[in-house]
Motif scaffolding. Sequence first.
Motif, PDB file in Angstrom:
ATOM      1  N   TYR A 188       0.841  -1.190   0.000  1.00 55.64           N
ATOM      2  CA  TYR A 188       0.000   0.000   0.000  1.00 55.64           C
ATOM      3  C   TYR A 188       0.881   1.247   0.000  1.00 55.64           C
ATOM      4  CZ  TYR A 188      -4.199  -2.710   1.034  1.00 55.64           C
ATOM      5  OH  TYR A 188      -5.247  -3.585   0.969  1.00 55.64           O
ATOM      6  N   VAL A 189       0.401   2.285  -0.644  1.00 53.64           N
ATOM      7  CA  VAL A 189       1.096   3.565  -0.658  1.00 53.64           C
ATOM      8  C   VAL A 189       0.396   4.516   0.301  1.00 53.64           C
ATOM      9  CG1 VAL A 189       1.819   5.532  -2.041  1.00 53.64           C
ATOM     10  CG2 VAL A 189       1.810   3.244  -3.046  1.00 53.64           C
ATOM     11  N   THR A 190       1.135   5.013   1.250  1.00 50.18           N
ATOM     12  CA  THR A 190       0.642   6.056   2.144  1.00 50.18           C
ATOM     13  C   THR A 190       1.180   7.395   1.646  1.00 50.18           C
ATOM     14  OG1 THR A 190       0.452   4.603   4.066  1.00 50.18           O
ATOM     15  CG2 THR A 190       0.714   6.957   4.503  1.00 50.18           C
ATOM     16  N   LEU A 191       0.304   8.372   1.536  1.00 48.72           N
ATOM     17  CA  LEU A 191       0.698   9.682   1.014  1.00 48.72           C
ATOM     18  C   LEU A 191       0.682  10.733   2.117  1.00 48.72           C
ATOM     19  CD1 LEU A 191      -1.312   9.873  -2.344  1.00 48.72           C
ATOM     20  CD2 LEU A 191       1.123   9.356  -2.057  1.00 48.72           C
ATOM     21  N   ARG A 192       1.652  11.647   2.039  1.00 47.28           N
ATOM     22  CA  ARG A 192       1.661  12.839   2.898  1.00 47.28           C
ATOM     23  C   ARG A 192       1.889  14.044   2.000  1.00 47.28           C
ATOM     24  NH1 ARG A 192       5.422  12.512   7.974  1.00 47.28           N
ATOM     25  NH2 ARG A 192       7.100  12.873   6.460  1.00 47.28           N
ATOM     26  N   THR A 219       1.828  18.234   1.610  1.00 45.80           N
ATOM     27  CA  THR A 219       1.885  19.518   2.311  1.00 45.80           C
ATOM     28  C   THR A 219       1.785  20.631   1.273  1.00 45.80           C
ATOM     29  OG1 THR A 219       3.346  18.546   3.973  1.00 45.80           O
ATOM     30  CG2 THR A 219       3.187  20.947   3.920  1.00 45.80           C
ATOM     31  N   ALA A 220       0.844  21.566   1.491  1.00 46.71           N
ATOM     32  CA  ALA A 220       0.645  22.672   0.557  1.00 46.71           C
ATOM     33  C   ALA A 220       0.522  23.969   1.324  1.00 46.71           C
ATOM     34  CB  ALA A 220      -0.599  22.440  -0.292  1.00 46.71           C
ATOM     35  N   SER A 221       0.968  25.053   0.701  1.00 47.36           N
ATOM     36  CA  SER A 221       0.846  26.384   1.303  1.00 47.36           C
ATOM     37  C   SER A 221       0.624  27.395   0.196  1.00 47.36           C
ATOM     38  CB  SER A 221       2.106  26.735   2.103  1.00 47.36           C
ATOM     39  OG  SER A 221       3.243  26.746   1.242  1.00 47.36           O
ATOM     40  N   ASP A 222      -0.001  28.511   0.538  1.00 46.91           N
ATOM     41  CA  ASP A 222      -0.168  29.580  -0.440  1.00 46.91           C
ATOM     42  C   ASP A 222       0.520  30.846   0.060  1.00 46.91           C
ATOM     43  OD1 ASP A 222      -1.849  30.795   1.416  1.00 46.91           O
ATOM     44  OD2 ASP A 222      -3.699  30.338   0.349  1.00 46.91           O
ATOM     45  N   LYS A 223       0.560  31.875  -0.784  1.00 45.07           N
ATOM     46  CA  LYS A 223       1.283  33.110  -0.440  1.00 45.07           C
ATOM     47  C   LYS A 223       0.618  33.879   0.692  1.00 45.07           C
ATOM     48  CE  LYS A 223       3.552  33.927  -4.879  1.00 45.07           C
ATOM     49  NZ  LYS A 223       3.693  34.842  -6.050  1.00 45.07           N
ATOM     50  N   ALA A 224      -0.656  33.562   0.969  1.00 44.07           N
ATOM     51  CA  ALA A 224      -1.338  34.240   2.068  1.00 44.07           C
ATOM     52  C   ALA A 224      -1.008  33.620   3.422  1.00 44.07           C
ATOM     53  CB  ALA A 224      -2.852  34.198   1.838  1.00 44.07           C
ATOM     54  N   GLY A 225      -0.230  32.541   3.422  1.00 44.15           N
ATOM     55  CA  GLY A 225       0.161  31.915   4.677  1.00 44.15           C
ATOM     56  C   GLY A 225      -0.724  30.761   5.105  1.00 44.15           C
ATOM     57  N   ASN A 226      -1.720  30.421   4.321  1.00 43.57           N
ATOM     58  CA  ASN A 226      -2.577  29.292   4.647  1.00 43.57           C
ATOM     59  C   ASN A 226      -1.875  27.992   4.256  1.00 43.57           C
ATOM     60  OD1 ASN A 226      -4.846  31.084   5.291  1.00 43.57           O
ATOM     61  ND2 ASN A 226      -4.866  31.449   3.075  1.00 43.57           N
ATOM     62  N   THR A 227      -2.013  26.949   5.080  1.00 48.00           N
ATOM     63  CA  THR A 227      -1.357  25.685   4.806  1.00 48.00           C
ATOM     64  C   THR A 227      -2.311  24.519   5.057  1.00 48.00           C
ATOM     65  OG1 THR A 227      -0.522  25.311   7.049  1.00 48.00           O
ATOM     66  CG2 THR A 227       0.853  26.651   5.581  1.00 48.00           C
ATOM     67  N   VAL A 228      -1.969  23.396   4.465  1.00 54.74           N
ATOM     68  CA  VAL A 228      -2.653  22.140   4.760  1.00 54.74           C
ATOM     69  C   VAL A 228      -1.624  21.025   4.677  1.00 54.74           C
ATOM     70  CG1 VAL A 228      -3.358  21.759   2.340  1.00 54.74           C
ATOM     71  CG2 VAL A 228      -4.580  20.604   4.189  1.00 54.74           C
ATOM     72  N   ARG A 229      -1.688  20.111   5.621  1.00 58.58           N
ATOM     73  CA  ARG A 229      -0.907  18.875   5.546  1.00 58.58           C
ATOM     74  C   ARG A 229      -1.882  17.720   5.724  1.00 58.58           C
ATOM     75  NH1 ARG A 229       4.627  16.952   8.525  1.00 58.58           N
ATOM     76  NH2 ARG A 229       5.471  18.157   6.791  1.00 58.58           N
ATOM     77  N   GLN A 230      -1.864  16.806   4.746  1.00 61.65           N
ATOM     78  CA  GLN A 230      -2.806  15.688   4.775  1.00 61.65           C
ATOM     79  C   GLN A 230      -2.053  14.379   4.581  1.00 61.65           C
ATOM     80  OE1 GLN A 230      -6.123  15.229   1.693  1.00 61.65           O
ATOM     81  NE2 GLN A 230      -7.255  15.557   3.600  1.00 61.65           N
ATOM     82  N   THR A 231      -2.261  13.466   5.518  1.00 61.14           N
ATOM     83  CA  THR A 231      -1.686  12.132   5.439  1.00 61.14           C
ATOM     84  C   THR A 231      -2.818  11.124   5.278  1.00 61.14           C
ATOM     85  OG1 THR A 231       0.152  12.774   6.881  1.00 61.14           O
ATOM     86  CG2 THR A 231      -0.244  10.410   6.585  1.00 61.14           C
ATOM     87  N   VAL A 232      -2.729  10.292   4.248  1.00 61.55           N
ATOM     88  CA  VAL A 232      -3.726   9.256   3.992  1.00 61.55           C
ATOM     89  C   VAL A 232      -3.023   7.911   4.018  1.00 61.55           C
ATOM     90  CG1 VAL A 232      -5.497   8.376   2.439  1.00 61.55           C
ATOM     91  CG2 VAL A 232      -5.053  10.842   2.551  1.00 61.55           C
ATOM     92  N   GLU A 233      -3.311   7.137   5.060  1.00 65.37           N
ATOM     93  CA  GLU A 233      -2.691   5.829   5.187  1.00 65.37           C
ATOM     94  C   GLU A 233      -3.345   4.840   4.224  1.00 65.37           C
ATOM     95  OE1 GLU A 233      -2.494   2.536   8.687  1.00 65.37           O
ATOM     96  OE2 GLU A 233      -1.645   4.507   9.202  1.00 65.37           O
ATOM     97  N   ARG A 234      -2.516   4.088   3.515  1.00 64.18           N
ATOM     98  CA  ARG A 234      -2.984   3.105   2.532  1.00 64.18           C
ATOM     99  C   ARG A 234      -3.926   3.761   1.518  1.00 64.18           C
ATOM    100  NH1 ARG A 234      -3.324  -2.911   5.173  1.00 64.18           N
ATOM    101  NH2 ARG A 234      -1.302  -2.789   6.246  1.00 64.18           N
ATOM    102  N   ALA A 235      -3.428   4.813   0.908  1.00 61.85           N
ATOM    103  CA  ALA A 235      -4.244   5.573  -0.040  1.00 61.85           C
ATOM    104  C   ALA A 235      -4.651   4.720  -1.231  1.00 61.85           C
ATOM    105  CB  ALA A 235      -3.476   6.809  -0.514  1.00 61.85           C
ATOM    106  N   TYR A 236      -3.754   3.843  -1.684  1.00 60.47           N
ATOM    107  CA  TYR A 236      -4.056   2.925  -2.777  1.00 60.47           C
ATOM    108  C   TYR A 236      -3.042   1.794  -2.745  1.00 60.47           C
ATOM    109  CZ  TYR A 236      -0.483   5.858  -4.994  1.00 60.47           C
ATOM    110  OH  TYR A 236       0.670   6.557  -5.259  1.00 60.47           O
ATOM    111  N   LEU A 237      -3.261   0.797  -3.599  1.00 63.15           N
ATOM    112  CA  LEU A 237      -2.438  -0.409  -3.603  1.00 63.15           C
ATOM    113  C   LEU A 237      -1.569  -0.445  -4.854  1.00 63.15           C
ATOM    114  CD1 LEU A 237      -1.956  -3.184  -2.135  1.00 63.15           C
ATOM    115  CD2 LEU A 237      -3.764  -4.110  -3.597  1.00 63.15           C
ATOM    116  N   LEU A 238      -0.387  -1.019  -4.722  1.00 61.62           N
ATOM    117  CA  LEU A 238       0.495  -1.218  -5.864  1.00 61.62           C
ATOM    118  C   LEU A 238       0.250  -2.602  -6.468  1.00 61.62           C
ATOM    119  CD1 LEU A 238       3.899   0.181  -4.549  1.00 61.62           C
ATOM    120  CD2 LEU A 238       2.311   1.291  -6.128  1.00 61.62           C
ATOM    121  N   GLY A 239       0.066  -2.649  -7.773  1.00 58.81           N
ATOM    122  CA  GLY A 239      -0.143  -3.915  -8.449  1.00 58.81           C
ATOM    123  C   GLY A 239       1.139  -4.454  -9.046  1.00 58.81           C
ATOM    124  N   LYS A 240       0.977  -5.410  -9.949  1.00 58.07           N
ATOM    125  CA  LYS A 240       2.138  -6.039 -10.575  1.00 58.07           C
ATOM    126  C   LYS A 240       2.736  -5.113 -11.624  1.00 58.07           C
ATOM    127  CE  LYS A 240       0.370 -10.719  -9.903  1.00 58.07           C
ATOM    128  NZ  LYS A 240      -0.004 -11.991 -10.546  1.00 58.07           N
TER     129      LYS A 240
END
Length: 523
Positions: A496-500, A502-523
């Motif tokens: 499984y791929v877990t994603l993290r 992080t985004a920010s804009d020039k106004a100083g607003n930010t978001v950090r999002q971690t999604v565990e097991r976001a999707y699966l890797l196939g063959k």
Amino acid sequence: MNPTSKVTEGAFEFNARFEMTAPELRTEVRGAGFDLKPYYAKQSAPFDPRGEQLVAVDAGTRDKPDLRPGTVRGKLAVIRDDYAMDGYDLAETAAKAGAKGVVIVLPEGLIAWTRWKPMDTRSAIPVVRMTAADGAELLQYMAERKAVVDISGTVASPYLYDIATQWQQVPQDVTYTVSDRNTAQVKASYANNSALGWTSEQRFSWRPYAEVAWETSRWVPTGRTRTEYVTSGDTQWMHDVDFVTGPDLFYGGALQSGLRDAPRTFKAGEKATEEWYKAVVRPSIPHGFSRPSVRNGDLLSLAIPEYTDAVAGHWGRRQVPSTGGGIGRTGTPGTADDPPYPQGDAVAAVLYRDGKKVSEAAGAWGIFSVPAGKAGYRLDLTTERKTEYWQTGTRTATSWSFRSDTAAKETLLPLLQVDYGVRADLSNTVGGGKRHGLDLTVRNQDGLTAPGVRLKVEASFDDGKTWKGQVRVKDRGHNRFTATVERPGEHRQGAYVTLRVTASDKAGNTVRQTVERAYLLGK
């Protein structure tokens, strides 16, 4: 309904709702001049959808069944049952003797109709119910000659008709012809997110004057696309799709978990697509959401769905015990606690002002009171599915940082959102290769822009314990990005791929999002 003439004063509408799928079960006795109308027992194993040809044999009665291998091996065992039981016990005995199916002939006066269910324990071999009249005709034919039964049909229909009809009078003949002039075609895909293989769905309809709709629950196989025909015009439709096979809401009511879209109409001849539960499933404020998150005075009114998928507009709330019922156009789903539903999700929201906790709740949904004046805020939202029936996006952690001041009127909060485009199949699996790409878009909720966004993407292949994945991010302009994920050599497939992100804009607003097991890797 009694037919009427057309109304000449005021307004009148007679409407009917029709649903149709491919026949679940059809039987034809070769050379016979009569029709049979059998139905699967509710928890029957289905026949092979490619069709079967079986010889029907008289296997006696429930009191004295003849289920010897010499009688029923490789055949369709017909058993008369004066007690109208489910027949699963007989199916188990017949299966051990080599039978390929069981027909239960019911007592006089009982109907054979049942509603087949994909969940719960299946019978050992298919069990079919038949009325006393149909059974007598079949048994009489069998007594005179060899009865070869052609069996066809499928419980996994490749199509569905959702038809809402209207007349300005009650017609003599309630017949409706479906065509491109009154119907839209929807290619609906349902991702397979667990071993269940089926999910529940409903499509509610409202006429322009209606405020409440009722609908039964229906089941659809996952991991495939179904063609769905929906009435066009001024009828509004809203689709609900659960992630598990839910309770049997045959007499009306709303699914109490899952995702839904916004009420909408369709144009005649329109070709539309729907993709349900496609990765990445995570908390977000979707495009077109009817409840913006705002500040008014010193009250933060938050409405952040815990679950949205890759398609704009699909959203759902956390799982909490609740009961079903009719659903209004802006209704909010909870959950049912009937098996195999989970007992609820672990969801927590914590709000900080200048680094100090000011509020917490079971979700970022509701009114939060904050001190007056301008300050920096951080909103942390975590989710965790407490069920084996959910295998991607199992846990998430999202943190928004923004500034806010006392507002004289409703003012949108600058909560950055991340939209994901994953090239995954209907099992949320990305195909082979050492590298794969992700499309990401950073935006604000509707009505606000996100100026000058910067983005960082990290990948983990051990549920976030380490972050080994090499991710290159390319800025494509207009807050759109492409991330190239390179999997480590020891994680070729099945990880499984877990994603993290992080985004920010020039106004100083930010978001950090971690999604565990976001999707699966196939063959």
